[in-house]
Scaffold this motif. Sequence first.
Motif, PDB file in Angstrom:
ATOM      1  N   TYR A 425       0.833  -1.196   0.000  1.00 43.94           N
ATOM      2  CA  TYR A 425       0.000   0.000   0.000  1.00 43.94           C
ATOM      3  C   TYR A 425       0.866   1.243   0.000  1.00 43.94           C
ATOM      4  CZ  TYR A 425      -3.611  -3.326   1.321  1.00 43.94           C
ATOM      5  OH  TYR A 425      -4.480  -4.391   1.347  1.00 43.94           O
ATOM      6  N   LEU A 426       0.399   2.254  -0.715  1.00 39.78           N
ATOM      7  CA  LEU A 426       1.030   3.565  -0.747  1.00 39.78           C
ATOM      8  C   LEU A 426       0.108   4.575  -0.078  1.00 39.78           C
ATOM      9  CD1 LEU A 426       2.444   3.813  -4.399  1.00 39.78           C
ATOM     10  CD2 LEU A 426       3.712   3.347  -2.316  1.00 39.78           C
ATOM     11  N   PHE A 427       0.658   5.311   0.895  1.00 39.73           N
ATOM     12  CA  PHE A 427      -0.089   6.379   1.551  1.00 39.73           C
ATOM     13  C   PHE A 427       0.540   7.708   1.149  1.00 39.73           C
ATOM     14  CE2 PHE A 427      -0.872   2.688   4.125  1.00 39.73           C
ATOM     15  CZ  PHE A 427      -2.184   2.831   4.558  1.00 39.73           C
ATOM     16  N   MET A 428      -0.225   8.524   0.438  1.00 40.43           N
ATOM     17  CA  MET A 428       0.224   9.856   0.031  1.00 40.43           C
ATOM     18  C   MET A 428      -0.264  10.850   1.090  1.00 40.43           C
ATOM     19  SD  MET A 428       1.844  11.466  -2.511  1.00 40.43           S
ATOM     20  CE  MET A 428       1.576  10.617  -4.068  1.00 40.43           C
ATOM     21  N   ILE A 429       0.687  11.575   1.702  1.00 45.85           N
ATOM     22  CA  ILE A 429       0.361  12.477   2.813  1.00 45.85           C
ATOM     23  C   ILE A 429       0.813  13.890   2.437  1.00 45.85           C
ATOM     24  CG2 ILE A 429       0.779  12.947   5.263  1.00 45.85           C
ATOM     25  CD1 ILE A 429       1.586   9.879   5.400  1.00 45.85           C
ATOM     26  N   ASP A 430      -0.115  14.836   2.515  1.00 40.77           N
ATOM     27  CA  ASP A 430       0.195  16.219   2.136  1.00 40.77           C
ATOM     28  C   ASP A 430      -0.154  17.152   3.310  1.00 40.77           C
ATOM     29  OD1 ASP A 430       0.700  18.015  -0.472  1.00 40.77           O
ATOM     30  OD2 ASP A 430      -0.794  18.982   0.830  1.00 40.77           O
ATOM     31  N   GLU A 474       4.949  17.113   0.893  1.00 41.75           N
ATOM     32  CA  GLU A 474       4.377  15.792   0.663  1.00 41.75           C
ATOM     33  C   GLU A 474       5.277  14.694   1.238  1.00 41.75           C
ATOM     34  OE1 GLU A 474       1.722  15.962  -3.366  1.00 41.75           O
ATOM     35  OE2 GLU A 474       3.881  15.812  -3.609  1.00 41.75           O
ATOM     36  N   PHE A 475       4.649  13.716   1.857  1.00 37.00           N
ATOM     37  CA  PHE A 475       5.331  12.521   2.353  1.00 37.00           C
ATOM     38  C   PHE A 475       4.618  11.301   1.783  1.00 37.00           C
ATOM     39  CE2 PHE A 475       6.351  15.734   5.436  1.00 37.00           C
ATOM     40  CZ  PHE A 475       7.649  15.447   5.836  1.00 37.00           C
ATOM     41  N   ILE A 476       5.370  10.217   1.601  1.00 33.86           N
ATOM     42  CA  ILE A 476       4.797   8.949   1.143  1.00 33.86           C
ATOM     43  C   ILE A 476       5.245   7.850   2.101  1.00 33.86           C
ATOM     44  CG2 ILE A 476       4.877   7.167  -0.644  1.00 33.86           C
ATOM     45  CD1 ILE A 476       4.951   9.273  -2.730  1.00 33.86           C
ATOM     46  N   MET A 477       4.293   7.025   2.470  1.00 34.86           N
ATOM     47  CA  MET A 477       4.573   5.873   3.315  1.00 34.86           C
ATOM     48  C   MET A 477       4.261   4.609   2.517  1.00 34.86           C
ATOM     49  SD  MET A 477       2.918   4.798   6.981  1.00 34.86           S
ATOM     50  CE  MET A 477       2.902   6.499   7.519  1.00 34.86           C
ATOM     51  N   ILE A 478       5.223   3.668   2.510  1.00 34.42           N
ATOM     52  CA  ILE A 478       5.013   2.384   1.848  1.00 34.42           C
ATOM     53  C   ILE A 478       4.773   1.345   2.924  1.00 34.42           C
ATOM     54  CG2 ILE A 478       6.032   0.589   0.395  1.00 34.42           C
ATOM     55  CD1 ILE A 478       7.711   2.669  -0.951  1.00 34.42           C
ATOM     56  N   PHE A 508      -2.693  16.998   8.217  1.00 30.38           N
ATOM     57  CA  PHE A 508      -2.441  16.685   6.809  1.00 30.38           C
ATOM     58  C   PHE A 508      -3.640  15.999   6.190  1.00 30.38           C
ATOM     59  CE2 PHE A 508      -0.077  13.858   9.736  1.00 30.38           C
ATOM     60  CZ  PHE A 508      -0.901  12.744   9.707  1.00 30.38           C
ATOM     61  N   SER A 509      -3.527  15.819   4.866  1.00 26.45           N
ATOM     62  CA  SER A 509      -4.517  15.066   4.101  1.00 26.45           C
ATOM     63  C   SER A 509      -3.863  13.781   3.639  1.00 26.45           C
ATOM     64  CB  SER A 509      -5.016  15.877   2.892  1.00 26.45           C
ATOM     65  OG  SER A 509      -5.568  17.104   3.319  1.00 26.45           O
ATOM     66  N   VAL A 510      -4.667  12.704   3.512  1.00 27.12           N
ATOM     67  CA  VAL A 510      -4.118  11.393   3.178  1.00 27.12           C
ATOM     68  C   VAL A 510      -4.926  10.755   2.065  1.00 27.12           C
ATOM     69  CG1 VAL A 510      -3.588   9.072   4.052  1.00 27.12           C
ATOM     70  CG2 VAL A 510      -3.293  11.059   5.543  1.00 27.12           C
ATOM     71  N   ARG A 533      -4.868  11.228  -6.269  1.00 33.77           N
ATOM     72  CA  ARG A 533      -6.231  11.732  -6.453  1.00 33.77           C
ATOM     73  C   ARG A 533      -7.021  11.655  -5.137  1.00 33.77           C
ATOM     74  NH1 ARG A 533      -6.012   8.924 -11.470  1.00 33.77           N
ATOM     75  NH2 ARG A 533      -7.191   7.178 -10.547  1.00 33.77           N
ATOM     76  N   ARG A 534      -6.882  10.567  -4.426  1.00 29.25           N
ATOM     77  CA  ARG A 534      -7.610  10.414  -3.170  1.00 29.25           C
ATOM     78  C   ARG A 534      -7.101  11.397  -2.114  1.00 29.25           C
ATOM     79  NH1 ARG A 534      -7.656   3.740  -2.984  1.00 29.25           N
ATOM     80  NH2 ARG A 534      -9.251   3.489  -4.636  1.00 29.25           N
ATOM     81  N   MET A 535      -5.808  11.699  -2.155  1.00 27.52           N
ATOM     82  CA  MET A 535      -5.267  12.672  -1.206  1.00 27.52           C
ATOM     83  C   MET A 535      -5.862  14.050  -1.474  1.00 27.52           C
ATOM     84  SD  MET A 535      -2.895  15.343  -0.979  1.00 27.52           S
ATOM     85  CE  MET A 535      -1.745  15.045  -2.294  1.00 27.52           C
TER      86      MET A 535
END
Length: 548
Positions: A425-430, A474-478, A508-510, A533-535
């Motif tokens: 899973y990829l979590f896009m965090i802004d 922006e941060f990304i969590m794998i 933040f937004s995720v 897009r979901r973020m």
Amino acid sequence: MKQPAPKKIQIAIIFLLLLCIICVLVYNAAAPASVSFGSSQAVFLGDGWTVARGGETKENVSLPISVLSGHAGQVFFSRNISAQRPENSALCIFFYTAPFTVSFNGEQIYEYGIQALDAGYKSVGSGFHIIDLPNGPGEIRIAVDFSNGIPGAILSEASVMPGAAFMARFLRNHIFTIAAVLILFAVFIYTLISGAARAGKTAGSTQPLTFLAITAAVWLLARSGLLQFFTNNLLLINGIDFLSFFFLPIFALRFVQRRLLLPDKRLLICLTANTLFVIGACLLHFFRIVDFTQTLFIFHPLLFADIVCIIISVFRADPARTPHMKALRAGVVVLTCGAVLELVTYYLMSFRFLRFSFLELALLAFTLCMLYVWNSESKEIHNQLILQSEFRKMAYRDELTGVLNRAAFERDLEKLAQTAEVPFYLFMIDLNELKKVNDTKGHQAGDEFIRNTANLLKQISRPYGQLFRFGGDEFIMIYSGSAQGAKQCYEALQPYIRPNDGSLSPCFSVGYAMFDPSAAGEDIHSVLRRADRRMYACKSRLRTGGKL
């Protein structure tokens, strides 16, 4: 006028060489005429010998006695000893090259090398012999037969004393050789263990230095006679002595060649010549055609040529291209002086068994100089590799937050996408309203906002996955694991998915998406786009006050 530093260094080196020469000469000449062992005396038979050959007799001859074969026949060394000698005494002698027998009052009490001579050996080795003597006075007679092509015989030292006392004296007399062997063996162990971790320019010279150290140690053990404490097979010791001596210039040449970092033809020719010589000498010795001893008249000029070539190559090399050239040159000079003095004493002193030789001292000094050159450059290269490693780490680390950066993300994501067997899973965090924080409170406050968020995300991501700073805000969590784990990760993030309240607390937004390696046509970039897009959808809902 004050002398320049290089001149002082040259004078110091010359002074040390002269001092070493004097010390070696004094040490070798310091053996007493007799020495006490409790109430008894050890009698040294250094003079008073009679040498008889072919009807010709010479009396009152002093040791060492050297006799070349010349023609077939027997040679006798004889001497009377009195009854006043230590209890349980033995005749302790050093004998070189030839087989011999020992008689006492006409009765043979010892023989050595006769069987080896019958097997075709021309030289049966050199070393010490401890021969038990009957009580009372009498005549010692040592007989050598030159009828089978024996090149010569040398009686170097002789004494009458208890065997244990002789061994103790022998060890004391060779204390410097023992120290040199231990130092060389320590160099061997050190380079063997630490050499595996060395890289770069020094890696090529590690092996020659390791072999040089152990070969020098073995040669000193064999040459000095100390190897007889481990085995009394003088034929074996003789082979080890010569072979280790023959291999020494090969490893020295190889080390210098690797250090110069240049295709030096002189050194290559010397290496080839020495290798061919060793192969030829071994074959001739194996087939009993020519003994190792008889090949010395070829090896000594070859050794001299090796030394000359090393000197020319080292002193013509550009110091700017070869690190620590001064130490390399100093080692070569010391080795040259020791080798020349050794050859002189070898021929002028009738092959006397020296307690400590010039070549032993020079070889030890040369090996230590080469160790200094190798180790110093190895440390420099090691430090450079550490710096390069740090630079590589810095290239994949975000300086502000300490987490992995976008370059590391692209590197690791590509590997994960190619090797993954289960979904991840990829979590896009802004971050929310970072620009507003920068505009109203300044960039330092914005940096603190980023650091606070990064610290929180590191804590959350530690049990679930890996964190990257993808961009400015922006941060990304794998996360590679089960769907339940991904859900728990999202729940840990959820309390901070909120609008910015004007403070520097994390908010933040995720957006997240799953990459399934088993799905047909699944593309990692499309997963990134879905998460992105979901973020943004999450961020839009926060702005409008909608539900997450």
